[in-house]
Design a protein around this motif. Structure first.
Motif, PDB file in Angstrom:
ATOM      1  N   LYS A 280       1.180  -1.087  -0.284  1.00 36.12           N
ATOM      2  CA  LYS A 280       0.126  -0.030   0.011  1.00 36.12           C
ATOM      3  C   LYS A 280       0.979   1.397  -0.392  1.00 36.12           C
ATOM      4  O   LYS A 280       0.675   2.006  -0.164  1.00 36.12           O
ATOM      5  N   LYS A 281       2.178   1.377   0.996  1.00 40.04           N
ATOM      6  CA  LYS A 281       2.865   2.383   0.767  1.00 40.04           C
ATOM      7  C   LYS A 281       4.287   2.403  -0.587  1.00 40.04           C
ATOM      8  O   LYS A 281       4.880   3.569  -0.687  1.00 40.04           O
ATOM      9  N   GLY A 282       3.777   1.829  -1.202  1.00 41.42           N
ATOM     10  CA  GLY A 282       4.650   1.888  -2.223  1.00 41.42           C
ATOM     11  C   GLY A 282       5.555   0.574  -2.481  1.00 41.42           C
ATOM     12  O   GLY A 282       6.812   0.982  -3.374  1.00 41.42           O
ATOM     13  N   TYR A 283       5.851  -0.067  -1.603  1.00 48.51           N
ATOM     14  CA  TYR A 283       7.575  -0.885  -1.243  1.00 48.51           C
ATOM     15  C   TYR A 283       7.278  -1.827  -1.647  1.00 48.51           C
ATOM     16  O   TYR A 283       6.273  -3.155  -2.451  1.00 48.51           O
ATOM     17  N   ALA A 284       8.220  -2.375  -2.914  1.00 46.30           N
ATOM     18  CA  ALA A 284       8.594  -3.213  -3.532  1.00 46.30           C
ATOM     19  C   ALA A 284       8.030  -5.389  -2.430  1.00 46.30           C
ATOM     20  O   ALA A 284       8.327  -6.228  -3.204  1.00 46.30           O
ATOM     21  N   ASN A 285       8.987  -4.447  -2.016  1.00 50.94           N
ATOM     22  CA  ASN A 285       9.693  -6.248  -0.703  1.00 50.94           C
ATOM     23  C   ASN A 285       9.905  -5.497   1.336  1.00 50.94           C
ATOM     24  O   ASN A 285      10.200  -4.591   1.262  1.00 50.94           O
TER      25      ASN A 285
ATOM     26  N   ASP B  58      12.152   6.423   9.432  1.00 45.38           N
ATOM     27  CA  ASP B  58      10.999   7.959   9.051  1.00 45.38           C
ATOM     28  C   ASP B  58      10.232   7.395  10.264  1.00 45.38           C
ATOM     29  O   ASP B  58       9.974   5.704  10.641  1.00 45.38           O
ATOM     30  N   ARG B  59      10.149   8.707  11.033  1.00 46.76           N
ATOM     31  CA  ARG B  59       9.189   8.066  12.349  1.00 46.76           C
ATOM     32  C   ARG B  59       8.053   7.480  12.242  1.00 46.76           C
ATOM     33  O   ARG B  59       7.632   6.800  13.222  1.00 46.76           O
ATOM     34  N   ASP B  60       7.370   8.015  11.467  1.00 46.51           N
ATOM     35  CA  ASP B  60       6.051   8.302  10.680  1.00 46.51           C
ATOM     36  C   ASP B  60       5.585   6.912  10.354  1.00 46.51           C
ATOM     37  O   ASP B  60       4.451   5.438  10.889  1.00 46.51           O
ATOM     38  N   MET B  61       6.645   6.067   9.546  1.00 47.46           N
ATOM     39  CA  MET B  61       5.938   4.903   9.096  1.00 47.46           C
ATOM     40  C   MET B  61       6.469   3.674  10.493  1.00 47.46           C
ATOM     41  O   MET B  61       5.632   2.929   9.729  1.00 47.46           O
ATOM     42  N   MET B  62       7.477   3.823  10.974  1.00 51.07           N
ATOM     43  CA  MET B  62       7.537   2.943  12.354  1.00 51.07           C
ATOM     44  C   MET B  62       6.254   2.933  13.103  1.00 51.07           C
ATOM     45  O   MET B  62       6.358   2.665  13.436  1.00 51.07           O
ATOM     46  N   ASN B  63       5.493   4.051  13.478  1.00 54.24           N
ATOM     47  CA  ASN B  63       4.342   4.226  13.584  1.00 54.24           C
ATOM     48  C   ASN B  63       3.342   3.489  12.802  1.00 54.24           C
ATOM     49  O   ASN B  63       2.784   2.346  13.547  1.00 54.24           O
ATOM     50  N   GLU B  64       3.186   3.539  11.638  1.00 50.80           N
ATOM     51  CA  GLU B  64       2.208   3.178  10.580  1.00 50.80           C
ATOM     52  C   GLU B  64       2.244   1.567  11.165  1.00 50.80           C
ATOM     53  O   GLU B  64       1.777   0.508  11.004  1.00 50.80           O
ATOM     54  N   PHE B  65       3.759   1.187  10.766  1.00 53.63           N
ATOM     55  CA  PHE B  65       4.417  -0.939  11.010  1.00 53.63           C
ATOM     56  C   PHE B  65       3.722  -1.069  12.521  1.00 53.63           C
ATOM     57  O   PHE B  65       2.973  -2.026  12.433  1.00 53.63           O
ATOM     58  N   LEU B  66       3.518   0.041  13.892  1.00 49.88           N
ATOM     59  CA  LEU B  66       3.245  -0.868  15.231  1.00 49.88           C
ATOM     60  C   LEU B  66       2.130  -0.280  14.890  1.00 49.88           C
ATOM     61  O   LEU B  66       1.620  -1.638  15.966  1.00 49.88           O
ATOM     62  N   ASP B  67       1.321  -0.164  15.043  1.00 46.71           N
ATOM     63  CA  ASP B  67      -0.108   0.324  14.747  1.00 46.71           C
ATOM     64  C   ASP B  67      -0.333  -1.071  13.417  1.00 46.71           C
ATOM     65  O   ASP B  67      -1.257  -1.835  14.059  1.00 46.71           O
ATOM     66  N   ARG B  68      -0.055  -1.187  12.404  1.00 50.78           N
ATOM     67  CA  ARG B  68      -0.273  -2.622  12.012  1.00 50.78           C
ATOM     68  C   ARG B  68       0.037  -3.819  12.602  1.00 50.78           C
ATOM     69  O   ARG B  68      -0.895  -5.160  12.699  1.00 50.78           O
ATOM     70  N   MET B  69       0.810  -4.356  12.953  1.00 51.43           N
ATOM     71  CA  MET B  69       1.434  -5.341  14.049  1.00 51.43           C
ATOM     72  C   MET B  69       1.108  -5.508  14.819  1.00 51.43           C
ATOM     73  O   MET B  69       0.650  -6.696  15.291  1.00 51.43           O
TER      74      MET B  69
END
Length: 257
Positions: free
Chosen positions: A37-42, A53-64
């Motif tokens: 969804k965020k456009g990364y390949a792997n 990226d702190r925001d990406m870390m927070n999104e990862f933690l939210d999803r996890m």
């Protein structure tokens, strides 16, 4: 080493969180949908983003950490807590030590206060609530929820302890003052002891059997004899005696004397 294994290693190095203790198929599926969804390949590219990226870390933690909750979830169990569990615990002690573990966005610890307030004045109630996710804790401290989160709240409790704000409901300050929030990793951090009640619901289903065993052992040590562990409706403990537990009611386990 696969991309996911590199991701697991990198996250453990960066945060201390060991994703290897979570069920791999579920976690991979959830995180793959996030990075795509965020456009990364792997996973390797996603790891670089999370590390920088702190925001990406927070999104990862939210999803996890899932963060799906609601007040009085599985309402019949909360009736058992109010009518059977709390009365027994309060027979010998009017100052209960209560821990809401993996509390997500706060619905569970606030529900505990509201239920216990049927027995005690709010001035005598204190609940410790912990979670791994800083974002979830921040939302919990704000105490503002959509109406769907209150679907199982009894009408009198809703009227007494919530204030309507547009489309949302705010938990009243008198309830908020009874809960202390802090960050805690169930798989890594130490557990406080001598609890009368530990509530940990709808979280264990995401862990491996090895991780669940470790957490149940730690919960048992953290409870005083006669104390209670309250688990989720999909998390029945099939060998409770292994952890010095006996069944007190469905999804309630009493620490043996």
């Amino acid at each position: 080493m696969s991309g996911y294994e590199q991701f697991v290693e990198g996250i453990k190095r960066k945060t201390g969180i060991d994703l290897a203790l979570y069920k791999e198929a579920q976690m991979k599926r959830r995180l793959t949908s996030l990075y795509e969804k965020k456009g990364y390949a792997n996973f390797v590219d996603f790891l670089r983003a999370v590390e920088t990226d702190r925001d990406m870390m927070n999104e990862f933690l939210d999803r996890m950490t899932i963060n799906v909750s609601e007040f009085y979830r599985n309402g019949k169990r909360w009736e058992v807590l109010q009518k059977k569990i709390f009365p027994r615990l309060l027979q010998n002690n009017r100052r209960l030590k209560i821990w809401s573990a993996a509390c997500s966005t706060g619905e569970e610890p606030y529900s505990l206060v509201m239920v216990l307030a049927q027995h005690l004045p709010l001035s005598q109630i204190q609940v410790m609530a912990t979670d791994l996710d800083d974002n979830a804790i921040a939302k919990a401290k704000r105490g503002v929820y959509p109406e769907r989160s209150l679907a199982e709240v009894p009408a009198d409790i809703k009227a007494k302890y919530f204030e309507k704000e547009g489309e949302f409901y705010r938990v009243k300050d008198e309830i908020k003052r009874c809960v202390t929030f802090k960050k805690h990793n169930l798989l890594k951090d130490t557990y406080d002891s001598n609890h009368d009640l530990i509530v940990c619901r709808n979280v264990m289903i995401y862990f491996t059997e090895e991780a669940k065993d470790q957490i149940y052992q730690n919960f048992s040590k953290a409870l005083k004899p006669g104390g209670v562990l309250f688990v989720g409706s999909t998390e029945q403990i099939f060998s409770p005696a292994r952890y010095q537990f006996e069944v007190e009611d469905t999804f309630f386990y009493r620490k043996m004397q």
